[in-house]
Design an enzyme around this catalytic site. Sequence first.
Site, PDB file in Angstrom:
ATOM      1  N   HIS A   1       8.465  -8.082  -5.651  1.00 47.54           N
ATOM      2  CA  HIS A   1       9.332  -8.406  -6.992  1.00 47.54           C
ATOM      3  C   HIS A   1      10.456  -7.440  -6.701  1.00 47.54           C
ATOM      4  O   HIS A   1      11.197  -6.695  -5.696  1.00 47.54           O
ATOM      5  CB  HIS A   1       8.532  -7.648  -7.671  1.00 47.54           C
TER       6      HIS A   1
ATOM      7  N   ASP B   1      12.993  -5.443  -9.349  1.00 44.40           N
ATOM      8  CA  ASP B   1      12.903  -5.163 -10.769  1.00 44.40           C
ATOM      9  C   ASP B   1      13.631  -5.816 -11.610  1.00 44.40           C
ATOM     10  O   ASP B   1      14.204  -5.475 -11.765  1.00 44.40           O
ATOM     11  CB  ASP B   1      13.743  -4.058 -10.250  1.00 44.40           C
TER      12      ASP B   1
ATOM     13  N   HIS C   1      11.058  -6.386  -2.724  1.00 45.19           N
ATOM     14  CA  HIS C   1       9.919  -5.088  -1.767  1.00 45.19           C
ATOM     15  C   HIS C   1       9.289  -4.983  -2.224  1.00 45.19           C
ATOM     16  O   HIS C   1       8.766  -5.701  -3.515  1.00 45.19           O
ATOM     17  CB  HIS C   1      11.086  -3.935  -2.415  1.00 45.19           C
TER      18      HIS C   1
ATOM     19  N   ARG D   1      14.159   6.817  -8.623  1.00 49.27           N
ATOM     20  CA  ARG D   1      15.308   6.146  -8.582  1.00 49.27           C
ATOM     21  C   ARG D   1      16.134   6.253  -9.483  1.00 49.27           C
ATOM     22  O   ARG D   1      16.047   6.064 -10.687  1.00 49.27           O
ATOM     23  CB  ARG D   1      14.340   4.685  -8.167  1.00 49.27           C
TER      24      ARG D   1
END
Length: 282
Positions: free
Chosen positions: A98, A100, A258, A273
């Site tokens: 995917h 993000d 990723h 993150r």
Amino acid sequence: MRIEQLTYALGAELTGVKLADAIHDDGLFAEIRAALLEHRVLFLRDQDMTRADHVAFARRFGELEDHPVAGSDPEHPGLVRIYKNPDQPMDRYENAWHSDTTWREAPQFGAVLRCVECPPVGGDTMWANMVLAYEKLPEEIKAKIAELRARHSIEASFGAAMPIEKRLALKAQFPDAEHPVVRTHADTGEKILYVNAFTTHFTNYHTPANVRYGQDLVFAGTELLRYLISQAYIPEYQVRWRWKPNSVAIWDNSATQHYAVMDYPPCHRKMERAGIIGSKPF
């Protein structure tokens, strides 16, 4: 700063640099940003940053965003805590290819991810170069998808495990977004294959050129989308990173996908993150 390329497809490890220094050093930050555009994802070891440093460095790229499901650190808005522990079941959101927040009208430009604690073995993250994935497509497929658009949904992913009231409230707050199947990189002008695990269907496939009978929409359109999504699975387009505490990854979210590999036994895995607000794909 030294740059070591990790694979032919993408990825480079930076050494001899502390990201905290780039908060105030314009020249160093410019070098890092240029390396990011070239290599798509950058890796660093031994980055003993505070959360404030993490957020301040990420903000050099742009403003940060919170996540409506994962939430952020109360003292550092925009810093999402992705914490796993032995007592919680494995979720189903990270271990799929995917990009993000493509369910947003303006998905993330990129992210800065730091490892706080990780399993002794396993828990790697993989990235795929979606510029290369587009370049390697057969020419007839490139022609077929040139004008296609597709729908991306948080309801069909994060929302799917929620009670119906919460799921519909989430969709009302974040309606499905529509993006080009082939987007253009805002900085480099490169073409990018832009479908992933958040993509549900094409929105403009039902034309006389593509659909003879109604069932063509279901079979031909669905199979084409599945084929395009599967391009991220090709190892020749990938790089894999083994985490250690205080390791950092910085990636271009528009040009890559990723996958967080959940191959570790019940244990703690703590990642933080900072997601950087991007622009509407074109």
